[in-house]
Scaffold this motif. Structure first.
Motif, short mmCIF file in Angstrom:
data_model
loop_
_atom_site.label_atom_id
_atom_site.label_comp_id
_atom_site.label_asym_id
_atom_site.label_seq_id
_atom_site.Cartn_x
_atom_site.Cartn_y
_atom_site.Cartn_z
N GLY A 1 67.85 53.34 79.71
CA GLY A 1 66.50 53.71 79.43
C GLY A 1 66.04 55.28 79.78
O GLY A 1 64.80 55.53 79.83
N GLY A 2 67.04 56.13 79.83
CA GLY A 2 66.82 57.31 80.03
C GLY A 2 66.31 57.86 81.35
O GLY A 2 65.68 58.73 81.63
N GLU A 3 66.32 56.66 82.32
CA GLU A 3 65.68 56.89 83.65
C GLU A 3 66.77 57.19 84.99
O GLU A 3 67.88 56.77 84.49
CB GLU A 3 64.99 55.56 84.15
CG GLU A 3 63.97 55.40 83.14
CD GLU A 3 63.09 54.28 83.75
OE1 GLU A 3 63.52 53.30 84.39
OE2 GLU A 3 61.88 54.21 83.24
N LEU A 4 66.21 57.91 85.57
CA LEU A 4 67.36 57.96 86.87
C LEU A 4 67.45 56.69 87.92
O LEU A 4 66.47 56.25 88.43
CB LEU A 4 66.94 59.09 87.73
CG LEU A 4 67.14 60.67 87.41
CD1 LEU A 4 66.93 61.70 88.47
CD2 LEU A 4 68.79 60.70 87.13
N GLN A 5 68.40 55.88 87.49
CA GLN A 5 68.60 54.55 88.30
C GLN A 5 68.92 54.74 89.77
O GLN A 5 69.94 55.40 89.97
CB GLN A 5 69.61 53.68 87.52
CG GLN A 5 69.28 53.87 86.02
CD GLN A 5 67.98 52.89 85.86
OE1 GLN A 5 67.47 52.13 86.43
NE2 GLN A 5 67.37 52.74 84.59
N LEU A 6 68.37 53.98 90.72
CA LEU A 6 68.86 54.03 92.09
C LEU A 6 70.15 53.43 92.11
O LEU A 6 71.11 53.86 92.90
CB LEU A 6 67.67 53.20 92.98
CG LEU A 6 67.96 52.90 94.45
CD1 LEU A 6 68.01 54.45 94.93
CD2 LEU A 6 66.93 52.13 95.04
N THR A 7 70.40 52.40 91.38
CA THR A 7 71.90 51.67 91.26
C THR A 7 72.86 52.48 91.15
O THR A 7 73.95 52.59 91.50
CB THR A 7 71.83 50.31 90.56
OG1 THR A 7 71.33 50.71 89.45
CG2 THR A 7 70.96 49.45 91.10
N ASP A 8 72.64 53.75 90.11
CA ASP A 8 73.75 54.64 89.77
C ASP A 8 73.91 55.49 91.04
O ASP A 8 75.42 55.80 91.13
CB ASP A 8 73.22 55.50 88.59
CG ASP A 8 73.13 54.47 87.22
OD1 ASP A 8 73.98 53.77 87.15
OD2 ASP A 8 72.72 55.14 86.36
N ALA A 9 72.95 55.75 91.67
CA ALA A 9 73.35 56.65 92.97
C ALA A 9 74.03 55.88 94.09
O ALA A 9 74.88 56.26 94.72
CB ALA A 9 71.88 57.26 93.57
N ILE A 10 73.54 54.53 94.10
CA ILE A 10 74.27 53.51 94.95
C ILE A 10 75.90 53.62 94.73
O ILE A 10 77.06 53.73 95.31
CB ILE A 10 73.72 52.32 95.26
CG1 ILE A 10 72.29 52.58 95.90
CG2 ILE A 10 74.57 51.41 95.96
CD1 ILE A 10 71.44 51.30 95.86
N ALA A 11 76.01 53.43 93.36
CA ALA A 11 77.36 53.38 92.92
C ALA A 11 78.18 54.39 93.23
O ALA A 11 79.39 54.44 93.19
CB ALA A 11 77.39 52.83 91.27
N LEU A 12 77.47 55.48 92.79
CA LEU A 12 78.14 57.00 93.16
C LEU A 12 78.76 56.95 94.80
O LEU A 12 79.80 57.28 94.99
CB LEU A 12 77.35 58.26 92.89
CG LEU A 12 77.93 59.60 93.07
CD1 LEU A 12 79.07 59.75 92.36
CD2 LEU A 12 76.87 60.69 92.90
N LEU A 13 77.91 56.57 95.52
CA LEU A 13 78.21 56.42 97.05
C LEU A 13 79.34 55.59 97.19
O LEU A 13 80.37 55.90 97.99
CB LEU A 13 76.92 56.06 98.12
CG LEU A 13 75.89 57.14 97.85
CD1 LEU A 13 74.81 56.40 99.02
CD2 LEU A 13 76.32 58.38 98.74
N ILE A 14 79.21 54.53 96.54
CA ILE A 14 80.46 53.62 96.75
C ILE A 14 81.64 54.15 96.46
O ILE A 14 82.85 53.75 97.00
CB ILE A 14 80.08 52.03 96.04
CG1 ILE A 14 79.06 51.57 96.44
CG2 ILE A 14 81.37 51.23 95.90
CD1 ILE A 14 78.40 50.04 95.75
#
Ligand code: UTP
Length: 294
Positions: free
Chosen positions: A228-241
């Motif tokens: 949706g063109g949005e900055l997703q919190l889950t993407d940031a969590i995935a990056l940390l993982i």
């Protein structure tokens, strides 16, 4: 021991499109579940878990959400004069629950972006922060305290999950997990948004409670817009993982209500009203008759 977290962020800057046209004028966070806005219910949950500060992320023009937490001296004096002590207590509750601040998200660029907008409100010594989505009522309360215990034991970031029947799982964000020695705590390897039931990596669905290590803010600056063109919190969590940061979920065995859409909101209102000592019995009788009429 230092408090696991002092600040809880409540993102409330979304557009609320599923509740249009009402949200043209009234933020959905102020819609009453019986007589109390959803945002007061999550503020109470954050306070109960030990948070002393609530940072509400609002969009310009949504100031009514913060206003709700300010004292109303004239109204309070009138209620006092009229001897309406019980009602006075309920009117004063929000202002006394927790210290409220706001952060502004100028544009609805996604949940991850909204959480990032609250970073300047944190003090340097705060190593973790809680995030509560005001749309998501997690019942009974108490899961944040369990999440804080898991962070104390295992470090990193802790999320909340519900165990959902596999047939219904494709409506949710689903965790890919490994077991730990605690049946209600899982180590997270990743997350899949709305997978087909037969491809879901587990039956553990994400809920709107997060205990985020401060490293999340750095990760939020490194992700690019996702769905949706949005900055997703889950993407940031995935990056940390992917960088080896420990992420666990606590499986919450309880109920929930989604206040973010009319159908979920109506269910919550009926559920709370049926349990209400004053309104419950009449409503139950009326509903029985109404349903029998077809
Ligand atoms: P939702 O997607 O459920 O809320 O976001 P929304 O965007 O307001 O609702 P719809 O989809 O248009 O009907 C979950 C939470 O994240 C906040 C929302 O306010 C809600 O509490 N949010 C979402 C923000 O604060 N900023 C955003 O850019 C997006």
């Amino acid at each position: 021991m230092a408090l696991p977290f002092a600040t809880a962020i409540v993102p409330a800057a979304g557009l609320g499109t599923r509740f249009l046209p009402a949200t043209k004028a009234v933020p959905k966070e102020l819609f009453p579940v019986i007589d109390t806005p959803g945002i007061e219910l999550v503020a109470a949950e954050a306070a109960e878990a030990g948070a002393s500060r609530l940072v509400i992320v609002i969009s310009p023009g949504k100031d009514a959400v913060a206003e709700y937490f300010r004292p109303q001296p004239e109204l309070e004096a009138t209620l006092e004069e009229r001897g309406k002590t019980e009602l006075l207590g309920r009117v004063q509750r929000a202002a006394n629950l927790i210290q409220v601040e706001t952060a502004i998200q100028d544009q609805a660029l996604g949940l991850g972006h909204a959480v990032g907008c609250a970073e300047p409100n944190l003090r340097p010594e705060e190593e973790a922060v809680a995030v509560l989505l005001p749309d998501d009522l997690v019942l009974p309360t108490g899961v944040l305290s369990r999440m804080a215990r898991v962070r104390a034991e295992r470090g990193g970031t802790v999320l909340c999950a519900f165990d959902i029947p596999r047939a219904e799982i494709s409506a949710y964000g689903v965790f890919d997990v490994d077991d730990t020695d605690d049946p209600d705590v899982k180590r997270v390897n990743g997350m899949v948004e709305k997978p087909p039931a037969d491809e879901a990596p587990s039956t553990f669905a994400a809920a709107g409670r997060y205990l985020l290590d401060r490293a999340i803010f750095d990760a939020l600056k490194r992700i690019t817009p996702g769905a949706g063109g949005e900055l997703q919190l889950t993407d940031a969590i995935a990056l940390l993982i992917s960088e080896g940061h420990p992420v666990h979920v606590v499986v919450h065995r309880g109920g929930r209500h989604d206040l973010g859409n009319p159908a979920g909101f109506l269910r919550a209102a009926v559920d709370f009203a049926l349990a209400h000592p004053e309104y419950g019995p009449d409503l139950r009788d009326w509903l029985r008759g109404r349903i029998a009429d077809g």
